[in-house]
Design a protein around this motif. Structure first.
Motif, PDB file in Angstrom:
ATOM      1  N   THR A  80      38.719 -60.338   9.320  1.00 28.87           N
ATOM      2  CA  THR A  80      37.950 -61.534   9.639  1.00 28.87           C
ATOM      3  C   THR A  80      37.142 -61.281  10.899  1.00 28.87           C
ATOM      4  O   THR A  80      37.504 -60.445  11.738  1.00 28.87           O
ATOM      5  CB  THR A  80      38.867 -62.760   9.871  1.00 28.87           C
ATOM      6  OG1 THR A  80      39.895 -62.410  10.816  1.00 28.87           O
ATOM      7  CG2 THR A  80      39.507 -63.223   8.580  1.00 28.87           C
ATOM      8  N   ALA A 103      44.170 -61.113   9.076  1.00 25.40           N
ATOM      9  CA  ALA A 103      43.679 -61.348   7.721  1.00 25.40           C
ATOM     10  C   ALA A 103      43.141 -62.772   7.578  1.00 25.40           C
ATOM     11  O   ALA A 103      43.266 -63.604   8.482  1.00 25.40           O
ATOM     12  CB  ALA A 103      44.801 -61.103   6.711  1.00 25.40           C
ATOM     13  N   ARG A 104      42.570 -63.040   6.421  1.00 20.53           N
ATOM     14  CA  ARG A 104      42.003 -64.362   6.162  1.00 20.53           C
ATOM     15  C   ARG A 104      43.050 -65.463   6.264  1.00 20.53           C
ATOM     16  O   ARG A 104      42.746 -66.594   6.671  1.00 20.53           O
ATOM     17  CB  ARG A 104      41.367 -64.374   4.775  1.00 20.53           C
ATOM     18  CG  ARG A 104      40.625 -65.662   4.431  1.00 20.53           C
ATOM     19  CD  ARG A 104      40.176 -65.643   2.983  1.00 20.53           C
ATOM     20  NE  ARG A 104      39.293 -64.506   2.738  1.00 20.53           N
ATOM     21  CZ  ARG A 104      39.202 -63.888   1.575  1.00 20.53           C
ATOM     22  NH1 ARG A 104      39.955 -64.256   0.551  1.00 20.53           N
ATOM     23  NH2 ARG A 104      38.361 -62.878   1.422  1.00 20.53           N
ATOM     24  N   ASP A 105      44.315 -65.143   5.915  1.00 20.23           N
ATOM     25  CA  ASP A 105      45.365 -66.156   5.973  1.00 20.23           C
ATOM     26  C   ASP A 105      45.907 -66.367   7.377  1.00 20.23           C
ATOM     27  O   ASP A 105      46.822 -67.164   7.574  1.00 20.23           O
ATOM     28  CB  ASP A 105      46.505 -65.797   5.012  1.00 20.23           C
ATOM     29  CG  ASP A 105      47.166 -64.458   5.357  1.00 20.23           C
ATOM     30  OD1 ASP A 105      46.876 -63.891   6.439  1.00 20.23           O
ATOM     31  OD2 ASP A 105      47.988 -63.978   4.544  1.00 20.23           O
ATOM     32  N   GLY A 106      45.368 -65.653   8.362  1.00 19.91           N
ATOM     33  CA  GLY A 106      45.779 -65.831   9.748  1.00 19.91           C
ATOM     34  C   GLY A 106      46.909 -64.922  10.194  1.00 19.91           C
ATOM     35  O   GLY A 106      47.268 -64.928  11.376  1.00 19.91           O
ATOM     36  N   TYR A 107      47.471 -64.141   9.284  1.00 22.18           N
ATOM     37  CA  TYR A 107      48.570 -63.244   9.625  1.00 22.18           C
ATOM     38  C   TYR A 107      48.042 -61.836   9.879  1.00 22.18           C
ATOM     39  O   TYR A 107      47.040 -61.422   9.279  1.00 22.18           O
ATOM     40  CB  TYR A 107      49.604 -63.209   8.503  1.00 22.18           C
ATOM     41  CG  TYR A 107      50.394 -64.489   8.375  1.00 22.18           C
ATOM     42  CD1 TYR A 107      51.498 -64.733   9.194  1.00 22.18           C
ATOM     43  CD2 TYR A 107      50.012 -65.467   7.450  1.00 22.18           C
ATOM     44  CE1 TYR A 107      52.214 -65.916   9.084  1.00 22.18           C
ATOM     45  CE2 TYR A 107      50.728 -66.656   7.337  1.00 22.18           C
ATOM     46  CZ  TYR A 107      51.824 -66.869   8.152  1.00 22.18           C
ATOM     47  OH  TYR A 107      52.528 -68.050   8.044  1.00 22.18           O
ATOM     48  N   GLY A 162      39.972 -60.089   2.034  1.00 25.36           N
ATOM     49  CA  GLY A 162      40.776 -60.982   2.876  1.00 25.36           C
ATOM     50  C   GLY A 162      41.580 -60.266   3.930  1.00 25.36           C
ATOM     51  O   GLY A 162      42.450 -60.865   4.565  1.00 25.36           O
ATOM     52  N   GLU A 182      36.699 -57.385   4.369  1.00 29.60           N
ATOM     53  CA  GLU A 182      36.599 -58.831   4.592  1.00 29.60           C
ATOM     54  C   GLU A 182      36.654 -59.560   3.248  1.00 29.60           C
ATOM     55  O   GLU A 182      37.319 -60.601   3.128  1.00 29.60           O
ATOM     56  CB  GLU A 182      35.302 -59.162   5.322  1.00 29.60           C
ATOM     57  CG  GLU A 182      35.168 -60.658   5.633  1.00 29.60           C
ATOM     58  CD  GLU A 182      33.824 -61.003   6.252  1.00 29.60           C
ATOM     59  OE1 GLU A 182      33.787 -61.850   7.148  1.00 29.60           O
ATOM     60  OE2 GLU A 182      32.807 -60.433   5.818  1.00 29.60           O
TER      61      GLU A 182
END
Length: 485
Positions: free
Chosen positions: A411, A429-433, A408, A405
Motif C-alpha cells: 500500500t 498489506a491492504r488489510d492493514g496487517y 493487496g 499493490e
C-alpha cells in the motif's frame, strides 16, 4: 486412533538450508543488505540474490557517476556506511589512492569526496561475497514479483526467474514527475524530464539558456555537471519558494539541541523548538548547522511522536525550508554557485509557472513571481526537471510494485512518501496487517521513519532488517509427530 506428541527441545534443520533472500535494487541500500546478510556466514552460494541492472552493486542512482564535479554533500568522516566501522570510507579513500588522485576533495580540513569514489568503495565492500558466490548479482530489471506455491517468484526483464522466501524492496529513489503545466512538452527533445539518464545533458549546447525546474541538490548537480561539460549559457533555477540548499559549515562541531525532552507533538511546537535552538547557537557563536545535525540524529523519534495529521502539516508547511537546511551543498558546489551568481550566469527565482509556449528555436515560459505575482517571461532553449524523486508515485512507476499493490500486498504511504511499512520495516498489506516476509528498505520507508535518506540512517535500518531476517531463517522450531496407536 492417533496420538499427537510434542517432543520438547527437538532440533530440526535450520530453515536457512533452503531459504533464499531476494533484494530488489542494488544501490547503497541493497548492497549493504547483501553484505550484512553474507557476513552471518550461514548462507549457501546464491542464497542471497540482488536484482540490479547496473554493472556494479553499491552505486545506484545516487552515486553511479563518473562525473568528477558531482560530490558527496557530507564530509567523508560522516559517511558511516559500514556498521561498526565509522571510518571505513575515509580509510579506503587513503588506502586506495583515490584521495591522492582528487586534489580538490579537501576543504577546510574535511574531505568531500567524489560520488563515484563512494560507489567504488561500496562495490569493494560487497565484491568478496560476489567472488565466493554467496551473493548473486542478477543484472536485470524486475518485471514481476508474485506468490508461487508459498514462495516469492521474481522475474527479470531478460528471463531470470528466482524463487525466494524473503523479499526486500530496496529500489531507492523513483524518477521525478514533471509539473502538469509542462505536459505539452512531452516528446520534445529540448525537454529533459529525467536527469538520471546517462545521455540527459548530451544535446545541450554550450551557449543554450537552460531553465531548471527545481532548486535543490538535484538542480545544483545539474549546474555542476553542465559547467563541467563546458556549458556557459545562462541558468535559471526555479521553484515555488526559491530557496537554494544552504552551505555546509566549516570545521567539526557537535550537534546542538535536545528535542527529545518534551518531544514536540505538533508542527508548530517543533518549529518553535527549532527556532529557539537556532537562537541559542547563534548567541553562542556556533554554526546553525549544528541544530539541524541534532534534528537529523533525533529525527526518527521526533517523527514517530507526531500524529499523522501533524506529520502531514510538517510536510505541507515546513518541508522545503527544512530540506534547504538539512540537505546542504558541499563547499565546492557552494563556491561554484557563488561565482556563477556573481557573474550573472545563474539566477534563482520563485513563483508559479502559468504557461509554456514551445517555438521553433526557443521555449517561452511565463511565471507569476513571488511575492507580488508579477508575470515574468523567460526565453530559453532547454527545460529540465530537477524536482527530485516523486516518492508518492513510486508504486505506480514500477510494474512489479504495482502488481504487488494489486495483489493487496503493498500500500502507498499515507503521507505520500513511498511505501507503507510498520516499525519493523515490513510492508503493510491492504488489510492493514504486515507481510512477514516482505520488507521495505531505504528511502521508500521514509513515511514510517521520517529521517531515512542519509547513509548512516539507511545502514542502521538495513542492520535491523538483516537481524529480523536472520532470526526468521535460523529460528529453531518444535515439531509435531503423529504415531498410530
Amino acid at each position: 486412533m492417533l496420538r499427537i506428541t510434542l517432543p520438547s527441545q527437538k532440533q530440526v534443520s535450520p530453515v536457512s538450508a533452503i531459504s533464499r533472500v531476494a533484494i530488489i535494487g542494488g544501490g547503497f541500500t541493497g548492497a549493504t543488505l547483501a553484505r550484512l546478510l553474507a557476513l552471518h556466514g550461514r548462507y549457501r552460494p546464491h542464497e542471497i540474490v540482488v536484482f540490479e541492472a547496473r554493472d556494479h552493486l553499491g552505486g545506484g542512482l545516487a552515486y553511479d557517476t563518473d562525473d568528477p564535479s558531482l560530490r558527496l554533500n557530507v564530509a567523508a568522516h560522516r559517511m558511516r556506511a559500514v556498521p561498526g566501522d565509522p571510518q571505513a570510507f575515509v580509510r579506503w579513500l587513503s588506502d586506495s589512492g583515490r584521495l591522492e588522485q582528487d586534489p580538490g576533495a579537501v576543504v577546510s580540513g574535511a574531505i568531500y569526496a567524489r560520488r563515484g569514489d563512494f560507489a567504488a568503495f561500496m562495490a569493494a565492500q560487497v565484491q568478496p561475497f560476489l567472488d565466493d558466490g554467496i551473493v548473486r548479482h542478477v543484472r536485470e530489471h524486475v518485471e514481476r514479483i508474485h506468490r508461487h506455491r508459498g514462495r516469492w517468484q521474481i522475474e527479470g526483464d531478460a528471463g531470470a526467474m528466482v524463487q525466494a522466501d524473503v523479499v526486500v524492496l530496496a529500489t531507492g529513489h523513483p524518477a521525478p514527475t514533471p509539473p502538469d503545466v509542462l505536459a505539452g512538452l512531452s516528446g520534445d527533445p529540448r525537454f529533459v524530464r529525467n536527469l538520471s539518464r546517462p545521455d540527459a545533458l548530451h544535446a545541450i549546447r554550450p551557449d543554450d539558456k537552460v531553465f531548471v525546474v527545481g532548486a535543490g541538490l538535484t538542480a545544483l548537480d545539474a549546474v555542476a555537471a553542465l559547467r563541467n561539460r563546458g556549458h556557459c549559457g545562462d541558468l535559471t533555477l526555479f521553484s515555488r519558494t526559491g530557496h537554494l540548499p544552504q552551505p555546509q559549515a566549516a570545521g567539526d562541531f557537535a550537534p546542538h539541541g535536545d528535542f527529545l525532552i518534551g518531544v514536540p507533538n505538533t508542527a508548530l511546537s517543533l518549529l518553535k523548538q527549532v527556532r529557539f535552538a537556532m537562537q541559542e547557537v547563534t548567541q553562542a557563536g556556533l554554526p546553525w548547522q549544528s541544530v539541524f545535525d541534532a534534528l537529523r540524529h533525533q529525527g526518527q523519534t521526533i517523527w514517530r511522536n507526531l500524529p499523522l495529521v501533524e506529520q502531514r502539516r510538517v510536510l505541507r508547511h515546513l518541508r522545503r525550508r527544512f530540506e534547504a537546511h538539512r540537505f546542504r551543498m558541499p563547499p565546492q558546489i557552494a563556491e561554484l554557485v557563488a561565482c556563477e551568481r556573481a557573474a550573472g550566469r545563474l539566477r534563482a527565482c520563485a513563483g508559479q509557472i502559468i504557461a509554456v509556449q514551445p517555438g521553433r528555436d526557443q521555449i517561452a515560459i511565463d511565471i507569476a513571481t513571488k511575492p507580488r505575482g508579477v508575470i515574468e517571461r523567460h526565453i530559453v532553449q532547454r527545460i529540465m526537471v530537477a524536482t527530485g524523486p516523486n516518492h508518492g508515485n513510486v508504486i505506480d512507476s514500477q510494474g512489479c510494485l504495482a502488481e504487488l499493490e494489486h495483489l493487496g500486498l503493498l500500500t502507498k504511504d499515507p503521507r505520500g512518501l513511498g511505501i507503507a511499512c510498520d516499525a519493523d520495516s515490513r510492508a503493510v498489506a491492504r488489510d492493514g496487517y504486515p507481510v512477514e516476509d516482505l520488507f521495505i528498505a531505504g528511502p521508500l520507508a521514509r513515511g514510517t521513519f521520517g529521517e531515512l535518506t542519509g547513509v548512516p540512517e539507511i545502514a542502521a535500518q538495513a542492520e535491523r532488517i538483516v537481524q529480523q531476517i536472520v532470526a526468521m531463517s535460523f529460528a529453531t522450531t518444535r515439531t509435531i509427530t503423529i504415531r498410530p496407536m
